[in-house]
Design a protein around this motif. Sequence first.
Motif, PDB file in Angstrom:
ATOM      1  N   ILE A 104       0.869  -1.188   0.000  1.00 15.23           N
ATOM      2  CA  ILE A 104       0.000   0.000   0.000  1.00 15.23           C
ATOM      3  C   ILE A 104       0.902   1.233   0.000  1.00 15.23           C
ATOM      4  N   ALA A 105       0.568   2.189  -0.845  1.00 11.67           N
ATOM      5  CA  ALA A 105       1.345   3.433  -0.816  1.00 11.67           C
ATOM      6  C   ALA A 105       0.411   4.580  -1.158  1.00 11.67           C
ATOM      7  N   GLY A 106       0.809   5.765  -0.822  1.00 14.53           N
ATOM      8  CA  GLY A 106      -0.066   6.888  -1.136  1.00 14.53           C
ATOM      9  C   GLY A 106       0.653   8.218  -1.050  1.00 14.53           C
ATOM     10  N   ARG A 107      -0.042   9.230  -1.524  1.00 18.83           N
ATOM     11  CA  ARG A 107       0.530  10.585  -1.495  1.00 18.83           C
ATOM     12  C   ARG A 107      -0.559  11.590  -1.210  1.00 18.83           C
ATOM     13  N   LYS A 108      -0.153  12.689  -0.615  1.00 24.52           N
ATOM     14  CA  LYS A 108      -1.094  13.794  -0.388  1.00 24.52           C
ATOM     15  C   LYS A 108      -0.944  14.811  -1.512  1.00 24.52           C
ATOM     16  N   ASN A 109      -1.613  15.936  -1.325  1.00 22.64           N
ATOM     17  CA  ASN A 109      -1.448  17.060  -2.262  1.00 22.64           C
ATOM     18  C   ASN A 109      -2.070  16.845  -3.638  1.00 22.64           C
ATOM     19  N   PHE A 110      -3.253  16.255  -3.658  1.00 27.89           N
ATOM     20  CA  PHE A 110      -3.991  16.136  -4.913  1.00 27.89           C
ATOM     21  C   PHE A 110      -5.246  17.010  -4.851  1.00 27.89           C
ATOM     22  N   SER A 111      -5.793  17.313  -6.014  1.00 29.34           N
ATOM     23  CA  SER A 111      -7.060  18.042  -6.111  1.00 29.34           C
ATOM     24  C   SER A 111      -7.928  17.343  -7.143  1.00 29.34           C
ATOM     25  N   VAL A 112      -9.228  17.601  -7.029  1.00 36.57           N
ATOM     26  CA  VAL A 112     -10.111  17.057  -8.072  1.00 36.57           C
ATOM     27  C   VAL A 112     -10.929  18.208  -8.659  1.00 36.57           C
ATOM     28  N   ILE A 113     -10.942  18.279  -9.972  1.00 39.23           N
ATOM     29  CA  ILE A 113     -11.801  19.254 -10.659  1.00 39.23           C
ATOM     30  C   ILE A 113     -13.038  18.478 -11.121  1.00 39.23           C
ATOM     31  N   SER A 114     -14.204  18.869 -10.625  1.00 36.95           N
ATOM     32  CA  SER A 114     -15.435  18.138 -10.981  1.00 36.95           C
ATOM     33  C   SER A 114     -16.266  18.965 -11.940  1.00 36.95           C
ATOM     34  N   LEU A 115     -16.741  18.318 -12.994  1.00 35.29           N
ATOM     35  CA  LEU A 115     -17.584  19.004 -13.975  1.00 35.29           C
ATOM     36  C   LEU A 115     -18.920  18.279 -14.097  1.00 35.29           C
ATOM     37  N   GLU A 116     -19.975  19.038 -14.278  1.00 32.51           N
ATOM     38  CA  GLU A 116     -21.286  18.453 -14.556  1.00 32.51           C
ATOM     39  C   GLU A 116     -21.845  19.136 -15.782  1.00 32.51           C
ATOM     40  N   LYS A 117     -22.448  18.357 -16.666  1.00 31.63           N
ATOM     41  CA  LYS A 117     -23.089  18.963 -17.833  1.00 31.63           C
ATOM     42  C   LYS A 117     -24.229  18.061 -18.300  1.00 31.63           C
ATOM     43  N   ASP A 118     -25.382  18.641 -18.494  1.00 29.28           N
ATOM     44  CA  ASP A 118     -26.506  17.838 -18.973  1.00 29.28           C
ATOM     45  C   ASP A 118     -26.143  17.240 -20.326  1.00 29.28           C
ATOM     46  N   GLU A 119     -26.507  15.989 -20.501  1.00 29.94           N
ATOM     47  CA  GLU A 119     -26.264  15.303 -21.781  1.00 29.94           C
ATOM     48  C   GLU A 119     -24.775  15.201 -22.131  1.00 29.94           C
ATOM     49  N   MET A 120     -23.922  15.249 -21.136  1.00 26.24           N
ATOM     50  CA  MET A 120     -22.484  15.144 -21.427  1.00 26.24           C
ATOM     51  C   MET A 120     -22.178  13.869 -22.228  1.00 26.24           C
ATOM     52  N   ASN A 121     -22.882  12.808 -21.898  1.00 24.45           N
ATOM     53  CA  ASN A 121     -22.589  11.532 -22.554  1.00 24.45           C
ATOM     54  C   ASN A 121     -22.839  11.584 -24.055  1.00 24.45           C
ATOM     55  N   ASN A 122     -23.706  12.524 -24.517  1.00 25.15           N
ATOM     56  CA  ASN A 122     -23.994  12.611 -25.954  1.00 25.15           C
ATOM     57  C   ASN A 122     -23.110  13.621 -26.684  1.00 25.15           C
ATOM     58  N   GLU A 123     -22.329  14.345 -25.915  1.00 28.08           N
ATOM     59  CA  GLU A 123     -21.569  15.425 -26.557  1.00 28.08           C
ATOM     60  C   GLU A 123     -20.210  14.920 -27.035  1.00 28.08           C
ATOM     61  N   ILE A 124     -20.073  14.771 -28.324  1.00 28.81           N
ATOM     62  CA  ILE A 124     -18.809  14.262 -28.871  1.00 28.81           C
ATOM     63  C   ILE A 124     -17.747  15.363 -28.748  1.00 28.81           C
ATOM     64  N   GLY A 125     -16.570  14.963 -28.259  1.00 26.70           N
ATOM     65  CA  GLY A 125     -15.461  15.926 -28.221  1.00 26.70           C
ATOM     66  C   GLY A 125     -15.334  16.696 -26.918  1.00 26.70           C
ATOM     67  N   PHE A 126     -16.235  16.414 -25.966  1.00 22.24           N
ATOM     68  CA  PHE A 126     -16.202  17.157 -24.697  1.00 22.24           C
ATOM     69  C   PHE A 126     -14.862  16.970 -23.978  1.00 22.24           C
ATOM     70  N   LEU A 127     -14.488  15.710 -23.807  1.00 21.72           N
ATOM     71  CA  LEU A 127     -13.246  15.416 -23.099  1.00 21.72           C
ATOM     72  C   LEU A 127     -12.033  15.860 -23.919  1.00 21.72           C
ATOM     73  N   ARG A 128     -12.144  15.683 -25.241  1.00 22.85           N
ATOM     74  CA  ARG A 128     -11.006  16.069 -26.089  1.00 22.85           C
ATOM     75  C   ARG A 128     -10.676  17.547 -25.929  1.00 22.85           C
ATOM     76  N   ARG A 129     -11.712  18.384 -25.852  1.00 24.32           N
ATOM     77  CA  ARG A 129     -11.442  19.826 -25.742  1.00 24.32           C
ATOM     78  C   ARG A 129     -10.695  20.132 -24.438  1.00 24.32           C
ATOM     79  N   ILE A 130     -11.083  19.442 -23.388  1.00 24.68           N
ATOM     80  CA  ILE A 130     -10.395  19.674 -22.105  1.00 24.68           C
ATOM     81  C   ILE A 130      -8.950  19.155 -22.171  1.00 24.68           C
ATOM     82  N   LEU A 131      -8.808  17.969 -22.754  1.00 20.28           N
ATOM     83  CA  LEU A 131      -7.455  17.400 -22.809  1.00 20.28           C
ATOM     84  C   LEU A 131      -6.545  18.185 -23.745  1.00 20.28           C
ATOM     85  N   THR A 132      -7.118  18.768 -24.794  1.00 16.43           N
ATOM     86  CA  THR A 132      -6.314  19.604 -25.695  1.00 16.43           C
ATOM     87  C   THR A 132      -5.794  20.819 -24.932  1.00 16.43           C
ATOM     88  N   LEU A 133      -6.666  21.373 -24.092  1.00 18.04           N
ATOM     89  CA  LEU A 133      -6.253  22.517 -23.266  1.00 18.04           C
ATOM     90  C   LEU A 133      -5.115  22.089 -22.324  1.00 18.04           C
TER      91      LEU A 133
END
Length: 438
Positions: A291-320
């Motif tokens: 078992i190992a672990g580290r501190k100092n992480f954050s989570v960015i949470s996003l919500e969007k209606d119909e996200m599952n139908n939106e093509i390219g949503f994740l790609r735009r974030i990852l491109t950024l």
Amino acid sequence: MAKTVVKFGGSSLADAQQFKKVAEIIKADGKRRYIVPSAPGKRFGADIKVTDMLYSCYDAVAEGADPQKEFKPIAERFGAIAKDLGLNLSLNEEYETIINNFKNNAGRDYAASRGEYLNGIILAKYLGFPFIDAADGVKFRANGDFDVDLTNASLTSILSKTRYAVIPGFYGAKPNGEIKTFSRGGSDFTGSIIARAVKADLYENWTDVSGFLAADPRIVDNPEVIKVITYRELRELSYMGATVLHEEAIFPVRTAGIPINIKNTNDPLAPGTMIVPNATEEETTTVITGIAGRKNFSVISLEKDEMNNEIGFLRRILTLFEAEGINFEHIPSGIDTLSIVLCTDEINKHPGLLERINEVARPNHIEAERGLAMIAVVGRGMKEKRGTAARMFAALSHAKINIRMIDQGSSELNIIIGIKEEDFEEAIKVIYNVFMLQ
Ligand code: ASP
């Protein structure tokens, strides 16, 4: 004939007493033929490693201090080792050369490398083995990158001509002869590339602990030593902060399928930890390997209606993220939700990141939560066992620890959980108790 490459860390070669243990270890097994020493490490808690003394000495000389005077304590450390071993060896000429090179700005890498170099000369003399300068076999390109193929070819050729050798760790040379070091702790890497070059059957890495521990001993009392761990498991645990070996040291031997044995110079009969390409069923006695672990992480949470139908949503974030050079750790997702787990430093280094994600992804809601810790529970035994996650989550819930994120790789080698930083130590104890003490 079988051959073992043997690397000794700084604490294993800190003084003559330790050198004697090392020589006994080498002489006890004729397969131990290629020896890689570190520079003398700490003899006691407040002591200074010779590598650190060399850096300070070089810096002081560069600022105009008297070189002879600055180098004296270093010469004294090596002198004491040679004298206490009863060696008929004068290093005065070596010292003169080093001091002159310091005066001529030979570089901080050159300075640091002299710890391994001088220790190698002493060890070779004590063992009666030939000394081979790492500058002759370990090669860097002119731009400072390590040259894997040239190194492999030259070490194979040099070492095929000698049955035994001492080759100092931590450094090599560029084509113009300039000395270049690996990052700190890099002798582990030297040992690994030598093991690969000579096609060793085993790479023994001797240190001052009896192997890789199943959990951080600062959190869990007397954690068990892991007997057998696969390269993949080790990578997962090291990534999460558990360290015994230099991170890069694993790759050369892993490529060649050579096992690593972590051993303790102060307890040579202890079996230590075997790091292997694949473990057998008999070697897989526990569900969890570590078992190992580290501190100092954050989570960015996003919500969007119909996200599952939106093509390219994740790609735009990852491109950024790619454009800004941001590294992320995990992206757990739901139907209309997405979380991005990353080191808090990445958020700090990129002010206004949330606004820019907002612009490219247009979510209904976005927020960042800081102060998370991640724990990786790693074990090849998990795959065959039902209920591992259930046991873990039940125990954490019992301890009133809220789990913020879960990620289980499809290879079922690990389960990663995100929790609040203040629950970190308790969570590790709870998980350890569930799997290791029952
Ligand atoms: N002596 C170097 C250091 O202190 C390299 C090593 O020990 O592996 O980092």
